[in-house]
Design a protein around this motif. Sequence first.
Motif: not given
Length: 424
Positions: A63-81
Amino acid sequence: MSGDRPTLATSEALKTISGRIPMPWLIVWGAAVAIGAVGFVTTVGGDAQRAWMSVWSNFLFWTAISMAGIVFGAVLQVAKGHWGKSFRRLAEAAGAFLPVSFALFFTLRLGAEHIFPWLGPVETEHLNRDWLTLDGVFLRNGVLIALLYAFGFLWLFYSIRADAPLVAGEHRGWRRTVVSLLARRWRGDEEEVTRCRNRIGRLSAALILSWAIIFSLLSFDFGMSLTPGFVSMIWGPYYFIGGWLGMLALVAIMAHHYNGRFDGLQLWGKWDFHDLGKLTFAFVAFWTYLWFSQYLVIWYGNIPRETNFFMPRSTGGFGFMFWLQMVLIFALPFPFLLGRSPKMSSRWLAFVGSLILIGFWVERWNMVAPSIWHGEGLPLGPPEAMISVGFLGLFALAYGAYSTTFPKVPLRETIAVGSPGRGP
């Protein structure tokens, strides 16, 4: 360095849509699920606690890995990654397991009496029984993860909508129907890409914050409470950052697996893997810092009542598993990723990712079993192996359903970033 990164045409990216899970793998993962079901059924009748411990730890792991997979894109957005955009689809595919996770969440209640020690008498005064009630734990967390998962899928919808019309043309049957629904009321390419980018920009920060808060609460109730009297203020970040690091390891493995597999098409270059390796290296160090911080506070603060978490894990049969997790998550990955060249090798990065994933499976098992197991010997054998294989099969089927439906890289970029820059 950016010139060494592969630049793919839309037609090339569309070639990475296989449209179905290969039959041999479908059989393998289906058999894995069957093995897990048999392992649980044959164990729960004779040793229910051991069966539910394995289900519990695997639920926390995947479960922790799965939710982090979606959050990855959100982090790229916020961090301008900008560097990580091409890995986004590999990370998002992990989110396909979340509906399975949601269904499994409610089955855990059936085994709660075998897991939660606070349901009976405990020898500690430091226990909030108003907070820790069986109905409260499952109702509270059930509502929260339902909201978080829905939020995550809303973000995912806008992430993949811009690609949906092109992807739908590559499919037939149920996949075409599903992807076509994502492209309903299409308003034109430019307008839709802009709209999706704006929606993602508004949702990303809130999604990250919701992930951190809700997964912290989930980890308090499903992990920390298994050791009555133990309190850690950084337990939440310790849990969800572990899922984040496990997700990065999974992305490294899958990127190596897919690179060059589609008519020799190189989807990611050495500098892409170098950036992914740097991020993995950073979070290997950060997760270890979080782990050590828990121990350090107990030691210098002289808090003997909180040693009840570390003592069972560092002595007896559990001691080996405790040190094994530290070797697999930190002691080996840290030196293996120190240099530049290892991070540029997809094969090497996938190997290190495999060590980290195995290490976190051990770590999640260590999070659960030592707190509640009072039998003789180490509760680790065929039952745990079979149930874990079953969870692996469930995750692989969900991941495969997503990754064979969508291209491995975005076709139309919906994440707003600055101009490409050179990393260190």
